[in-house]
Design an enzyme around this catalytic site. Structure first.
Site, PDB file in Angstrom:
ATOM      1  N   TYR A  22       0.840  -1.189   0.000  1.00 33.00           N
ATOM      2  CA  TYR A  22       0.000   0.000   0.000  1.00 33.00           C
ATOM      3  C   TYR A  22       0.880   1.245   0.000  1.00 33.00           C
ATOM      4  O   TYR A  22       1.944   1.280   0.623  1.00 33.00           O
ATOM      5  CB  TYR A  22      -0.920  -0.010   1.226  1.00 33.00           C
ATOM      6  CG  TYR A  22      -2.002   1.031   1.183  1.00 33.00           C
ATOM      7  CD1 TYR A  22      -2.841   1.143   0.083  1.00 33.00           C
ATOM      8  CD2 TYR A  22      -2.192   1.914   2.239  1.00 33.00           C
ATOM      9  CE1 TYR A  22      -3.845   2.103   0.041  1.00 33.00           C
ATOM     10  CE2 TYR A  22      -3.192   2.871   2.210  1.00 33.00           C
ATOM     11  CZ  TYR A  22      -4.010   2.956   1.103  1.00 33.00           C
ATOM     12  OH  TYR A  22      -4.993   3.914   1.058  1.00 33.00           O
ATOM     13  N   SER A 119     -14.059  -0.154 -15.186  1.00 28.18           N
ATOM     14  CA  SER A 119     -13.800  -0.073 -13.747  1.00 28.18           C
ATOM     15  C   SER A 119     -14.950   0.608 -13.017  1.00 28.18           C
ATOM     16  O   SER A 119     -15.758   1.327 -13.612  1.00 28.18           O
ATOM     17  CB  SER A 119     -12.503   0.692 -13.493  1.00 28.18           C
ATOM     18  OG  SER A 119     -12.674   2.070 -13.785  1.00 28.18           O
ATOM     19  N   VAL A 121     -14.721   3.057 -10.859  1.00 29.25           N
ATOM     20  CA  VAL A 121     -14.548   4.510 -10.895  1.00 29.25           C
ATOM     21  C   VAL A 121     -15.046   5.071 -12.217  1.00 29.25           C
ATOM     22  O   VAL A 121     -15.716   6.109 -12.262  1.00 29.25           O
ATOM     23  CB  VAL A 121     -13.073   4.891 -10.653  1.00 29.25           C
ATOM     24  CG1 VAL A 121     -12.842   6.367 -10.946  1.00 29.25           C
ATOM     25  CG2 VAL A 121     -12.676   4.585  -9.219  1.00 29.25           C
ATOM     26  N   ASP A 150      -7.598   1.426 -27.376  1.00 28.45           N
ATOM     27  CA  ASP A 150      -6.261   1.929 -27.142  1.00 28.45           C
ATOM     28  C   ASP A 150      -5.294   1.323 -28.145  1.00 28.45           C
ATOM     29  O   ASP A 150      -5.454   0.181 -28.573  1.00 28.45           O
ATOM     30  CB  ASP A 150      -5.818   1.585 -25.720  1.00 28.45           C
ATOM     31  CG  ASP A 150      -4.713   2.494 -25.213  1.00 28.45           C
ATOM     32  OD1 ASP A 150      -4.218   3.319 -26.005  1.00 28.45           O
ATOM     33  OD2 ASP A 150      -4.357   2.372 -24.028  1.00 28.45           O
ATOM     34  N   GLY A 192      -4.393   5.298 -11.203  1.00 29.36           N
ATOM     35  CA  GLY A 192      -4.300   3.846 -11.098  1.00 29.36           C
ATOM     36  C   GLY A 192      -3.039   3.325 -11.757  1.00 29.36           C
ATOM     37  O   GLY A 192      -2.322   4.065 -12.448  1.00 29.36           O
ATOM     38  N   PHE A 216      -3.150  11.392  -8.616  1.00 28.39           N
ATOM     39  CA  PHE A 216      -4.275  11.611  -7.699  1.00 28.39           C
ATOM     40  C   PHE A 216      -4.405  10.411  -6.776  1.00 28.39           C
ATOM     41  O   PHE A 216      -4.391   9.261  -7.217  1.00 28.39           O
ATOM     42  CB  PHE A 216      -5.590  11.810  -8.449  1.00 28.39           C
ATOM     43  CG  PHE A 216      -6.780  11.891  -7.516  1.00 28.39           C
ATOM     44  CD1 PHE A 216      -7.127  13.104  -6.944  1.00 28.39           C
ATOM     45  CD2 PHE A 216      -7.512  10.767  -7.188  1.00 28.39           C
ATOM     46  CE1 PHE A 216      -8.194  13.189  -6.053  1.00 28.39           C
ATOM     47  CE2 PHE A 216      -8.579  10.841  -6.303  1.00 28.39           C
ATOM     48  CZ  PHE A 216      -8.924  12.055  -5.739  1.00 28.39           C
ATOM     49  N   LEU A 218      -6.867   9.452  -3.147  1.00 29.21           N
ATOM     50  CA  LEU A 218      -7.984   9.965  -2.365  1.00 29.21           C
ATOM     51  C   LEU A 218      -7.568  10.404  -0.961  1.00 29.21           C
ATOM     52  O   LEU A 218      -8.071  11.402  -0.450  1.00 29.21           O
ATOM     53  CB  LEU A 218      -9.085   8.905  -2.282  1.00 29.21           C
ATOM     54  CG  LEU A 218     -10.373   9.313  -1.557  1.00 29.21           C
ATOM     55  CD1 LEU A 218     -11.039  10.481  -2.259  1.00 29.21           C
ATOM     56  CD2 LEU A 218     -11.330   8.129  -1.469  1.00 29.21           C
TER      57      LEU A 218
END
Length: 278
Positions: A22, A119, A121, A150, A192, A216, A218
């Site tokens: 983590y 996902s 999100v 992609d 991510g 980013f 959270l």
């Protein structure tokens, strides 16, 4: 506040914590459980906005347990329109999606690019973006059936759709491909790491177009919010009555934690929940 926990998901952040990978070092002993929903059993003196029987969302981690003793400032009421299984998923993905869309000023009609469109999100980004009048362009994997897949020629195929914001959940070479689709002065947010690879962006995109590329997460965003309870009250109200924040794959009792973690690590759609009252 004494809270009896009802349900908590096995969040990807929990799996990283268990694996020792983590991004933020925990304080040990550490109880996993980034999200969850519980019921107030008893309140202390001076608490006026929360009462026994009310369902609440803990704003701190450590939710894989039957009961928690928390200050009222760390709890937010859950709207009646959210079932327990959905309320348990309220804290991480919805907050991430909302904050990603508000990291830069967006006007109605400004397109937003995102990869990993399947996902949790991404689905919430589309939900919130629709309310802002902002179109979302999904970039899927080759063979996924998405209009835009992609690949090395992604920017050429999106030439007429230059965006001011791109949301990258993949990293690696995908970061550079999204960056190439941005308009001058655009912003790319990396939130991510699905590829497991370092972000790769041609420097000419940064110097020639003046792009901004930022990460980013959270937790720092929450820490910087002076009214975190107000934020989650707003978010909960916006999701009240929404039929599905995320699909649920199955529910395991806390006594079967090992099985639940194995299921969460394995293939399959939907989130794994822990029944903390079983």
């Amino acid at each position: 506040m004494l809270v009896a926990m009802r349900l908590a998901p096995v969040n990807p952040a929990d799996l990283l914590l268990i694996a020792g990978r983590y991004a933020f070092a925990p304080t040990y002993p550490a109880v996993p459980g980034a999200e969850g929903v519980g019921e107030v059993l008893a309140v202390g003196a001076g608490v006026t906005d929360l009462v026994p029987g009310m369902r609440v969302l803990p704003l701190t981690r450590g939710n894989w347990t039957s009961h928690r003793l928390l200050p009222a400032a760390d709890l937010v009421p859950v709207p009646a329109g959210l079932a327990d299984a959905q309320a348990a998923l309220l804290r991480i993905n919805p907050a991430t999606a909302w904050r990603l869309l508000h990291m830069v000023p967006l006007r109605a009609g400004d397109p937003v690019l995102l990869n990993a469109p399947g996902s949790g999100v991404a689905g919430l980004v589309r939900h919130f973006a629709a309310g802002l009048g902002v179109p979302v362009i999904d970039i899927g994997r080759a063979g996924s059936g998405h209009t835009f897949c992609d690949g090395p020629d992604l920017a050429a195929r999106l030439a007429a759709r230059c965006a001011v914001l791109a949301l990258d959940c993949v990293a690696g070479e995908a970061t550079g491909r999204l960056a190439a689709c941005l308009a001058p002065g655009g912003t790319l947010l990396v939130y991510g790491h699905l590829s497991g690879q370092p972000c790769q962006v041609p420097s000419t995109l940064l110097t020639g177009r003046g792009l901004s590329i930022r990460g980013f997460s959270l937790r720092p965003a929450e820490a910087a919010d002076p009214d975190i309870r107000g934020f989650y009250r707003m978010l909960a109200a916006r999701l009240d009555g929404m039929p599905l924040i995320a699909p649920v794959r199955g529910v395991w009792p806390l006594s079967a934690l090992g099985e639940a973690v194995t299921a969460a690590r394995g293939p399959g759609a939907g989130r794994v929940l822990l029944d903390l009252a079983a």
